[in-house]
Design an enzyme around this catalytic site. Structure first.
Site, PDB file in Angstrom:
ATOM      1  CB  SER A  19      41.423  37.887  19.680  1.00 35.68           C
ATOM      2  OG  SER A  19      41.913  38.575  18.542  1.00 35.68           O
ATOM      3  CG  HIS A  46      43.366  35.648  17.205  1.00 31.80           C
ATOM      4  ND1 HIS A  46      42.088  36.127  17.220  1.00 31.80           N
ATOM      5  CD2 HIS A  46      43.244  34.309  17.049  1.00 31.80           C
ATOM      6  CE1 HIS A  46      41.224  35.129  17.075  1.00 31.80           C
ATOM      7  NE2 HIS A  46      41.920  34.018  16.983  1.00 31.80           N
ATOM      8  CG  ASP A 139      38.902  31.872  16.605  1.00 34.30           C
ATOM      9  OD1 ASP A 139      38.394  30.837  16.151  1.00 34.30           O
ATOM     10  OD2 ASP A 139      40.075  31.946  17.007  1.00 34.30           O
TER      11      ASP A 139
END
Length: 200
Positions: A19, A46, A139
Site C-alpha cells: 500500500s 492499493h 490488509d
C-alpha cells in the site's frame, strides 16, 4: 526426503500485497528478480480508484519480467507479473485463471490483498508464497493467515525498516511469518525459495 525445516512442495506462485510506499518497494523487488523467474507473480497495490493507473508501465520499465494490468480471463504464466487494476479485487481461480471482482471493499480497500491471498491459498495450498510489503492498515494479515493454514509460506518486509510499518507489522503480529526481511533482501529470498536453493 526433505530435511527438517525444508519446504516440501515446489512453489507455483508468488503473491505480493502493498500500500503506502508500495510503488518504490515493488520497484526494488521486481527490479531485482531475474528474467527467467520460473513462476507467475500477482500483485495488489492499493491505488486511487478515481484514476486510471500507469503502475504496470512504471514497473515494466524497471523490471526484466513482463508486467501487465490484470484482466478477467488472463492465464498465469511463469515470469509474467499481473497487477490488480484500481477499484477491482484480483482473484486467482482454479487452473491459474484470473478474475476481477467489484464485491464490497475489505478493510476499506479494493483491491484487497486479503482476498488475493485467500484465493491463492485455495488454489495452490502449500505451493503458495506470499509477501507483504510497506503499507498502512492491516490488509494482507488475514489472507496471510489463510495461506499459512493451507501450508503456504509468508514473507513480510521488516516493519522496522519499511517506509510504512502498518501492513507488515499487522502480519508479523497475527501470523507466524516464515521470514521477516529488509526490503533489499526480499527479491533474493523469493528467488532462493522458488528455485529451491534457500530453505526455511
Amino acid at each position: 526426503m526433505p530435511g527438517p525445516g525444508r519446504h516440501q512442495t515446489a512453489y507455483e506462485i508468488v503473491a505480493i500485497g502493498s500500500s503506502a510506499g508500495g510503488v518504490k518497494a515493488l520497484l526494488a523487488v521486481l527490479g531485482a528478480l531475474p528474467a527467467g523467474f520460473p513462476v507467475p507473480v500477482v500483485i495488489v497495490q492499493h491505488l486511487d480508484p478515481r484514476h486510471d493507473t500507469i503502475l504496470a508501465d512504471i514497473l515494466d520499465r524497471q523490471s526484466r519480467l513482463r508486467i501487465k494490468l490484470a484482466e478477467t480471463g488472463d492465464l498465469l504464466e511463469p515470469g509474467v507479473v499481473h497487477v490488480a487494476p484500481p477499484d477491482r479485487h484480483l482473484l486467482v481461480d482454479s487452473g491459474g485463471k484470473l478474475s476481477l471482482s467489484m464485491v464490497d471493499k475489505v478493510k476499506f480497500v479494493r483491491p484487497s490483498a486479503d482476498l488475493l491471498f485467500e484465493s491463492v491459498a485455495a488454489v495452490y495450498g502449500p505451493a503458495a508464497l506470499v509477501c507483504v510489503l510497506t503499507g498502512t492498515g492491516s490488509d494482507g494479515a488475514a489472507g496471510a493467515g489463510v495461506v499459512k493454514s493451507r501450508g503456504g509460506t509468508v514473507i513480510a518486509e521488516d516493519p522496522e525498516t519499511a517506509e510504512f510499518e502498518g501492513m507488515p507489522q499487522a502480519v508479523t503480529k497475527s501470523v507466524s511469518v516464515d521470514l521477516v526481511l529488509p526490503l533489499d533482501e526480499i527479491a533474493g529470498a523469493l528467488v532462493g525459495l522458488v528455485e529451491g536453493t534457500r530453505t526455511l
